[in-house]
Design an enzyme around this catalytic site. Sequence first.
Site, short mmCIF file in Angstrom:
data_model
loop_
_atom_site.label_atom_id
_atom_site.label_comp_id
_atom_site.label_asym_id
_atom_site.label_seq_id
_atom_site.Cartn_x
_atom_site.Cartn_y
_atom_site.Cartn_z
N SER A 157 0.85 -1.21 0.00
CA SER A 157 0.00 0.00 0.00
C SER A 157 0.87 1.24 0.00
CB SER A 157 -0.89 0.01 1.26
OG SER A 157 -1.56 1.25 1.38
N TYR A 209 -1.44 -0.51 10.47
CA TYR A 209 -1.64 -0.89 9.06
C TYR A 209 -0.47 -0.39 8.21
CZ TYR A 209 -3.65 -1.24 4.39
OH TYR A 209 -3.86 -1.54 3.06
P1 NAP Z 1 -11.57 -6.28 0.31
O1 NAP Z 1 -12.54 -6.26 -0.83
O2 NAP Z 1 -12.11 -6.09 1.68
O3 NAP Z 1 -10.73 -7.62 0.20
C1 NAP Z 1 -9.98 -8.13 1.27
C2 NAP Z 1 -9.75 -9.59 0.98
O4 NAP Z 1 -8.84 -10.13 1.96
C3 NAP Z 1 -11.03 -10.41 1.06
O5 NAP Z 1 -11.01 -11.35 -0.01
C4 NAP Z 1 -10.89 -11.15 2.39
O6 NAP Z 1 -11.54 -12.41 2.41
C5 NAP Z 1 -9.39 -11.36 2.41
N1 NAP Z 1 -8.86 -11.70 3.74
C6 NAP Z 1 -8.91 -10.95 4.87
N2 NAP Z 1 -8.30 -11.61 5.87
C7 NAP Z 1 -7.90 -12.79 5.37
C8 NAP Z 1 -7.21 -13.90 5.90
N3 NAP Z 1 -6.82 -13.93 7.19
N4 NAP Z 1 -6.96 -14.97 5.08
C9 NAP Z 1 -7.34 -14.96 3.79
N5 NAP Z 1 -7.99 -13.92 3.22
C10 NAP Z 1 -8.25 -12.85 4.00
O7 NAP Z 1 -10.51 -5.10 0.15
P2 NAP Z 1 -9.46 -4.74 -1.01
O8 NAP Z 1 -9.40 -3.27 -1.04
O9 NAP Z 1 -9.74 -5.49 -2.25
O10 NAP Z 1 -8.11 -5.26 -0.33
C11 NAP Z 1 -7.21 -6.12 -0.99
C12 NAP Z 1 -5.80 -5.73 -0.61
O11 NAP Z 1 -5.55 -4.39 -1.06
C13 NAP Z 1 -5.49 -5.73 0.89
O12 NAP Z 1 -4.23 -6.32 1.11
C14 NAP Z 1 -5.43 -4.25 1.25
O13 NAP Z 1 -4.57 -4.00 2.34
C15 NAP Z 1 -4.89 -3.68 -0.04
N6 NAP Z 1 -5.13 -2.25 -0.24
C16 NAP Z 1 -6.39 -1.75 -0.27
C17 NAP Z 1 -6.57 -0.40 -0.48
C18 NAP Z 1 -7.94 0.22 -0.56
O14 NAP Z 1 -8.03 1.48 -0.57
N7 NAP Z 1 -9.03 -0.53 -0.63
C19 NAP Z 1 -5.47 0.44 -0.66
C20 NAP Z 1 -4.18 -0.11 -0.64
C21 NAP Z 1 -4.03 -1.47 -0.43
P3 NAP Z 1 -13.03 -12.56 3.03
O15 NAP Z 1 -13.88 -11.55 2.32
O16 NAP Z 1 -13.39 -13.96 2.71
O17 NAP Z 1 -12.90 -12.27 4.49
#
Ligand code: NAP
Length: 267
Positions: free
Chosen positions: A150, A163
């Site tokens: 991130s 985080y």
């Molecule tokens: P999201 O839609 O909430 O997706 C998060 C995913 O992580 C879900 O598939 C969730 O599975 C899974 N997960 C959580 N804990 C887990 C565990 N212990 N084992 C296996 N899977 C797990 O959010 P997203 O934005 O797409 O996030 C994806 C990645 O992008 C993350 O690493 C996040 O830190 C990163 N990111 C996000 C942003 C943003 O602004 N959204 C910015 C920078 C980086 P379940 O749904 O089955 O729980």
Amino acid sequence: MAGKDFDGFVVLVTGGSTGLGRAIAVETAARGAEAVIINYASSQAEAEETARQVESHGAQAVLVQGDVGEDADCRRIAAAAEPFGRIDALFNNAGVTKFAPNHADLDAVNADDFLRLYQVNVVGAFQMVRAARALLEAGDRAGAVVNTASIAGVTGIGSSVPYAASKGAMNTMTLSLARALAPKIRVNAICPGFIDTPWFGKAMPDDTVARMREGVIRSTPLQAASTAEDIAGAAVFLASPASRHVTGETLLVDAGTHLGFASLSMR
Ligand code: NAP
């Protein structure tokens, strides 16, 4: 070649039920992947929808529930690729946060928050690489690991201090593992800025998310609130043949957020 650069690839995406993980899974399938292994923690119905979208592009979808914070689960998730004999691309995308956006409020987070976030965001990614190593080394081409870090891990902004620290650790781990696992495995990371995914809606009301989205559009140099699809291409690039000589890289995919907003005025 264009559009099918993942022809015959075996892909594994952690956190593939929603958001960026789903977009990565579908993008690799659209680009010719043979099989996409989709890990999720609790969102089974959403993971099944990812599988449907993957299959609509002609790829085989394999669903594996598992918590990447648990080493035994990581080994089971990686083992789902054994029938294919290799993993060409591992996307360490699963992530969790705690929202404590006022970083000056040091009492808003505690040691357990740090440990929980590190267990998934850092230890989880490490355990997945360890579990998948032999399969990543088994193909003709170097296996590719792409970590979803991130902009928080580069600039210290983001949902909370633990985080940002966990994503900074993920970036450092990307460097360590890229050096350690060469030449058979490449290890890179993407550093997204804001992505419009269920990430925020899980933790805050819709009107707060809407205000945040508007704020991002106003404040980013590209004046955009990125969707998962806007970011997935950059992640997939780091596993594609086009990046075959890229390892140990952290690619900022943030609509310019890291540039800041103060332009140099000469008037
Ligand atoms: P999201 O839609 O909430 O997706 C998060 C995913 O992580 C879900 O598939 C969730 O599975 C899974 N997960 C959580 N804990 C887990 C565990 N212990 N084992 C296996 N899977 C797990 O959010 P997203 O934005 O797409 O996030 C994806 C990645 O992008 C993350 O690493 C996040 O830190 C990163 N990111 C996000 C942003 C943003 O602004 N959204 C910015 C920078 C980086 P379940 O749904 O089955 O729980």
